[in-house]
Design an enzyme around this catalytic site. Sequence first.
Site, short mmCIF file in Angstrom:
data_model
loop_
_atom_site.label_atom_id
_atom_site.label_comp_id
_atom_site.label_asym_id
_atom_site.label_seq_id
_atom_site.Cartn_x
_atom_site.Cartn_y
_atom_site.Cartn_z
N GLU A 166 0.76 -1.40 -0.01
CA GLU A 166 -0.12 0.04 -0.08
C GLU A 166 0.89 1.36 -0.05
OE1 GLU A 166 -2.69 -0.06 3.35
OE2 GLU A 166 -3.52 -2.08 2.91
N ASP A 168 -5.94 8.15 10.42
CA ASP A 168 -4.43 7.62 10.64
C ASP A 168 -4.27 8.39 12.23
OD1 ASP A 168 -3.34 6.22 8.42
OD2 ASP A 168 -3.83 8.17 7.49
#
Lengths: 375, 265
Positions: free
Chosen positions: B45, B56
């Site tokens: 990724e 995140d």
Amino acid sequence: MMALAELEQGFAEAVRDEGFIMEYKNLLRHYSGRPTALTFASRLTEEIGGAKIYLKREDLNHTGAHKINNALGQALLAKRMGKRKVIAETGAGQHGVATATAAALLGLACEVYMGEEDVRRQQLNVFRMELLGAKVIPVTSGTRTLKDATNEALRRWVAEVDSTFYLLGSAVGPHPYPAMVKFFQRVIGDEARQQMLEREGKLPEDVVACVGGGSNAIGMFAAFLDEWKVKLHGVEAAGQGIGTDRHAASLTKGRPGVLHGMYSYFLQDEAGRILPAHSISAGLDYPGVGPEHAFLKNSGRVRYTSATDAEAIEAVRLLCRTEGILPALESAHAISEGVKLANMRRKGEIVLICLSGRGDKDVETIRQAMEVERG
Amino acid sequence: MTALDVRLRQAEQYFIPFIMAGDPSLEVTKRILRLLQEEGAAAIELGVPFSDPMADGPVIQTASERALENGVTLKDVLRLGEELHAEGFHTPLILFTYFNPVLHHGLEALVEDAKASGFAGLIVPDLPHEESAPLRRIGNRCAFPIIPLVTPTSKERIEQIVAEAEGFVYCVSSLGTTGMRQYFADDVEAFLDTVRAASPVPTAVGFGISTGAHVRRFRRHADAVVVGSALVGKIEECRSDLLDPNRIDHALASLTRFVRQLKSE
């Protein structure tokens, strides 16, 4: 998404529950002190020499701004949904204070996320929230202001969604937040409309409100949207000027985008990255705007304009001098535009301005700005 | 069926690292990608830096900020994929980007450009299933997988989400953001088993997986395991060496050891 579905359902049930609505209205009346006054600004009107200027006095609410209307409503909803804790984002601290207040009143735990930069600038509000029993959590990511505090509150909500209610302060975010905030803020417009009819026997020609995320504006506009003769004006923060890169005018200068769960106007670069906003008023210092305002801009129903930092300061001075009212810097943007509109109108016509909050919190900022002006 | 799910069905292909493009620099990102390929990554990724990385935790947030300071954009990351592809890079690369940059690039243009640049799939962490139909339609037409995320709170939505999944299903191990954590929810294995049983495509699990022990534990309940923050944090630790031409080989060797520890049986 499950959390939003749960919230949507909880809100839909609550608004159909007469007991809930009654409890909310009781708090507004006996705790926050509603209805707030509608003040005819006679000396200001005389000085401008145009339309009559009326002020809807949201500054007279408990905690000093319209934010409490929504905080009480959502905190009641949190309790009804069985949540034990509320979390909130705040810029200058007004929504944080309102949330901490509502949480204290209803016996809920409270955490407020606040950008590190704002924590530094608003020490007194931080202390105030702590006095009210809230925990203030400084956010150190990104621009360390409201946008990032919102990111962090959302992150936290996702992590503990079962026990926690996210008490969002403006008419932004994913559905049902914009609709819910409008519901709890429309008391501003409903009251003002009725007061206007009682006092003048007619509706105003112009209604003006400042727009950051847009909660006081959507609450005020809600009662007038179907009155086609009433012109509606939303005033964004032009900061140091919309020709510079130091402003917060997302409707005027932004482009459509997606952030914080909404499709609306945002200040952003060509690659779709969100740009920092700037305004002397921390409450307008947000690079996006509520999605209903984006719709009202596109439909043409509301005219959106802006006022600069300097114009806001000038409006503070003017209102203090003529009416003995110190407005919040946010509200001063609306005053600035309202005065311009009144000036262009005939005597006997009416301009109604939403005075969303009081300026005590801004005294230090205003003093510093005036010192800079003087050089 | 796409190349990506065929690959993840093989038992030895289970390790999916995440790194942030442009941290510490695009040139070094390339070197790290080659290293990960040599170490047998099933897929990689590749994160596109964004101003508001809502999903995140702090480690990837700061990596994103550093990459933004380097001026790295979605277009740069697409170009990076194209260059690698031209140089014979063969591990499937998955583009990981928030939605607003996708919206600005244009949904259709992005799927076409990503595919042309050699990417094997796309993850948009802030695009919920309910809002993703237009993007998935384009992905379907171009045979380009738009990889869905499911979380332990997805509950009754899981079945619907996986039914329409392409490439693989990304299972979020626990609530909250990406980042290292000591503990996972008690019922995480049951959740992973539920998704795996319902999914027509392979499953991968991520968020918080940071040690070899975590990798071994979760491998039993998913076809692949994603390690992001731990690796991104290691890259941050080696940052100055990675940017120093005289020290980069040393830093890459240290990253290699780290990856081998994660993968050790």
